[in-house]
Design an enzyme around this catalytic site. Structure first.
Site, PDB file in Angstrom:
ATOM      1  N   ASP A 254      -3.475  -5.983   7.213  1.00  0.00           N
ATOM      2  CA  ASP A 254      -4.159  -5.247   6.148  1.00  0.00           C
ATOM      3  C   ASP A 254      -5.667  -5.122   6.387  1.00  0.00           C
ATOM      4  O   ASP A 254      -6.314  -6.080   6.805  1.00  0.00           O
ATOM      5  CB  ASP A 254      -3.914  -5.999   4.822  1.00  0.00           C
ATOM      6  N   GLU A 296      -3.249  -1.432   9.485  1.00  0.00           N
ATOM      7  CA  GLU A 296      -3.679  -0.561   8.395  1.00  0.00           C
ATOM      8  C   GLU A 296      -5.175  -0.317   8.510  1.00  0.00           C
ATOM      9  O   GLU A 296      -5.984  -1.166   8.179  1.00  0.00           O
ATOM     10  CB  GLU A 296      -3.368  -1.176   7.024  1.00  0.00           C
TER      11      GLU A 296
HETATM   12  C1  GLC Z   1      -5.428  -2.322   1.794  1.00  0.00           C
HETATM   13  C2  GLC Z   1      -4.322  -2.188   0.756  1.00  0.00           C
HETATM   14  C3  GLC Z   1      -4.940  -1.943  -0.589  1.00  0.00           C
HETATM   15  C4  GLC Z   1      -5.844  -3.100  -0.919  1.00  0.00           C
HETATM   16  C5  GLC Z   1      -6.852  -3.369   0.201  1.00  0.00           C
HETATM   17  C6  GLC Z   1      -7.491  -4.705   0.041  1.00  0.00           C
HETATM   18  O1  GLC Z   1      -6.157  -1.174   1.926  1.00  0.00           O
HETATM   19  O2  GLC Z   1      -3.450  -1.142   1.113  1.00  0.00           O
HETATM   20  O3  GLC Z   1      -3.955  -1.797  -1.572  1.00  0.00           O
HETATM   21  O4  GLC Z   1      -6.540  -2.810  -2.098  1.00  0.00           O
HETATM   22  O5  GLC Z   1      -6.254  -3.395   1.477  1.00  0.00           O
HETATM   23  O6  GLC Z   1      -6.617  -5.734   0.403  1.00  0.00           O
END
Ligand code: GLC
Length: 615
Positions: A254, A296
């Site tokens: 993430d 991500e």
């Molecule tokens: C990523 C997640 C999001 C979250 C962020 C912080 O972007 O997809 O939902 O708010 O990380 O963890």
């Protein structure tokens, strides 16, 4: 042998990141011990999976792969409840499920679970770690891989490390980025982009317990980790391998863009981020090789490819990364009825193939949509970047005259004029408004938009991720405004509970809206699984149709190409049969519907929102 295979990929990076430190040799020793221990503890059945995956390293690129993304409570109540839904998943063609954050979060608002208090426990509201293992094993037995979130950039303020840091333990304070005064934070902030400007302005928070400032890119309760400290790397490797040994097969890393900070920069996508990610990848390849990484990084088009491995990291970084640009361009072309920007962006920034990797393609997810369109790309097709972005926000909020969409604003940034958008696939695609107005043709068009989106992500290259409920056309859920922990965050509007009644209706071959969408999505995924050219390792070549209404690409395979054509308007359009032949079409059969395609007048007709996969 696996250690020999990946040793240089691992230590080559670590030496550059941490080699200057006096404690580097000791760290290296501890890491080796951690890898050996994790391997020794790895269950026998997962070791067989390791072997199988080493023998077919392209397993995740295969055309049969279909992903499904859900919150455990909203889909099945509890972890065990997922066991009752295996038939539903299998029937939809699903081979991969992403359990949205399921590790133990902090109490109260936890940013949808992305504020993790304990990486080794399951959220007690969902179940236990033992149940996780059982459910993962049951899914594995059906050929379905489990993906779970590994939040690397930050922990909750309530995580044991942060608690110790707050108590003044210097060792743990060094796990985070803390400052005695706000002098340095202000200097950093000159260049930082705020992620939640509305609800969590700034990127630092003062912590009264500690009497210090702490780096918090996201919310105040999400403390950024200090990846310049090798102890953090070691802890995270141990956690990742622990989760791998419980049966997680895909780790969704993430918010990785933010992991390395450098004064005078945006502190996003710094070169060290890619070194760390390569090293983490190598660690898993040594001790849990069945596991792959989904990165991500929601960044601008030009910044994305390195997350799948570029330059020295080619073939060695993320196996999957979200294709954020494809998603943004889908919505942009749909609103504008114009694919010129989409064609330009996809051609300019994305190579035909990526090595040992592929995309996670999607149209909607649990997050908002940010209009990641650069001024340069907009200008290249005669648009103003700021005007186009403003148009997209207005259109999808629903205010633009003639808009079919119903959405909600998310995090309006007064300073930059940036407005992000929340909303479910169906509501943004026009279903909600059409149903409310009793507009039968509007409903038909909305269904076609939804199916065209699914056909796009099923064919572009990569694992298509169906976001729970989109296969039934679930609408916006405005009830979030009554939940205190959610009311400030409009992303909850598109995180509804599963509608099992609609699902049952769909299964009974109903004729309602949900059944039509469900049937369409199922058919698209089944067709995908039958078409070898859609393998993620095959090239994706974006083609110019000469029409701003259409988007097209060929998937090039040794045994023949597939030309995928999409109409982004509610009007009829056509392409010439000769142009199709020039792009490899031989059979004029649609791989999606299985039917032959007419070429009367030497042209192929594309009805409103048509999707064709020409063989
Ligand atoms: C990523 C997640 C999001 C979250 C962020 C912080 O972007 O997809 O939902 O708010 O990380 O963890």
């Amino acid at each position: 042998m696996r250690l020999a295979r990946s040793r240089d990929d691992l230590f080559g990076m670590l030496e550059r990141l941490y080699g200057q430190r006096g404690d580097y040799e000791a760290f290296r020793g501890k890491l080796m011990t951690a890898l050996r221990k994790a391997w020794e503890a790895r269950p026998e059945d997962l070791k067989w999976l390791d072997l199988a995956r080493d023998l077919e390293p392209d397993w995740f690129q295969r055309e049969g792969q279909v992903g499904y993304v859900f919150y455990i409570d909203r889909f099945a109540g509890t972890l065990k409840g997922v066991l009752d839904r295996l038939d539903y998943l299998e029937d939809l063609g699903v081979t991969y499920v992403h359990f949205m954050p399921c590790l133990k979060p902090r109490k109260g608002d936890s940013d949808g679970g992305y504020s993790v208090a304990d990486y080794r426990s399951i959220n007690p509201a969902y179940g236990t770690m033992q149940e996780f293992e059982e459910v993962a094993a049951a899914l594995r037995a059906r050929g379905i891989s489990v993906c779970i979130d590994m939040v690397l950039n930050h922990t909750a303020r309530e995580h044991a490390w942060a608690r110790k840091a707050r108590k003044g333990d210097a060792r743990y304070r060094d796990y985070y980025l803390t400052f005695e005064t706000d002098k340095l934070p202000r200097a950093y902030e000159e260049y930082l982009v705020e992620v939640f400007p509305d609800t969590a302005p700034g990127s630092f928070s003062y912590d009264a317990d500690m009497g210090r400032w702490v780096w918090t890119t996201f919310n105040t309760h999400q403390w950024d980790l200090n990846w310049a400290n090798p102890a953090v790397f070691l802890e995270m490797v141990e956690v990742m391998l622990y989760l791998a040994n419980r049966g997680a097969e895909v780790l969704r890393l993430d918010a990785v863009a933010f992991m390395w900070k450098r004064l005078g920069t945006r502190c996003q996508s710094e070169p060290e981020v890619h070194m760390i990610l390569q090293a983490l990848r190598a660690a898993c390849r040594i001790a849990a090789p069945a596991v792959i990484h989904l990165e991500e990084a929601i960044v601008s088009p030009g910044e994305m490819i390195p997350y799948l491995g570029a330059g020295e990291h080619t073939g060695k970084e993320g196996n999957l990364a979200y294709h954020n640009s494809l998603m943004v361009q889908f919505w942009s072309a749909l609103a504008a009825r114009d694919t010129a920007l989409m064609t330009h962006v996809m051609r300019t920034h994305f190579p035909p193939v990526v090595q040992n990797a592929t995309y996670a393609t999607y149209i909607r997810c649990h997050d908002d949509i940010g209009w990641a369109v650069t001024d340069e790309d907009a200008a290249a097709v005669g648009l103003s970047g700021p005007a186009h972005r403003a148009f997209l926000s207005e259109f999808y909020e629903g205010g633009f005259p003639g808009s079919f969409a119903k959405g909600a604003l998310f995090q309006v940034n007064e300073e930059t004029g940036d407005k992000r958008i929340s909303g479910s696939f169906a509501s943004l695609a026009g279903l909600e408004a059409a149903l409310e107005a009793g507009d039968v043709r509007g409903v038909d068009l909305a269904i076609d938009r939804i199916l065209t989106g699914h056909a796009l992500i099923a064919s572009y290259g990569g694992i298509p991720l169906i976001y729970m409920g989109d296969e039934l056309g679930l609408l916006n859920d405005y009830g979030y405004a009554d939940v205190p922990a959610h009311a400030h965050d409009s992303r909850w509007v598109h995180r509804p509970a599963m509608d099992w009644e609609a699902a049952a209706g769909a299964a009974a071959e109903g004729t309602g809206v949900a059944a039509r969408i469900h049937r369409g999505v199922r058919q698209i995924m089944a067709a995908r699984a039958r078409l070898a050219p859609l393998h993620g390792g095959n090239a994706t070549l974006v083609q110019d149709t000469g029409s701003r209404a259409l988007f097209a690409f060929t998937r090039e395979a040794p045994a023949g190409a597939v030309l995928c054509l999409f109409n982004f308007t509610e009007g009829w359009h056509s392409v010439s049969a000769d142009w199709c032949r020039d792009n490899g079409v031989r059979l004029f059969r649609d791989g999606l519907s299985g039917s032959g395609v007419e070429t009367g007048n030497g042209r192929v007709a594309l009805p409103p929102y048509a999707r064709l996969w020409l063989m």
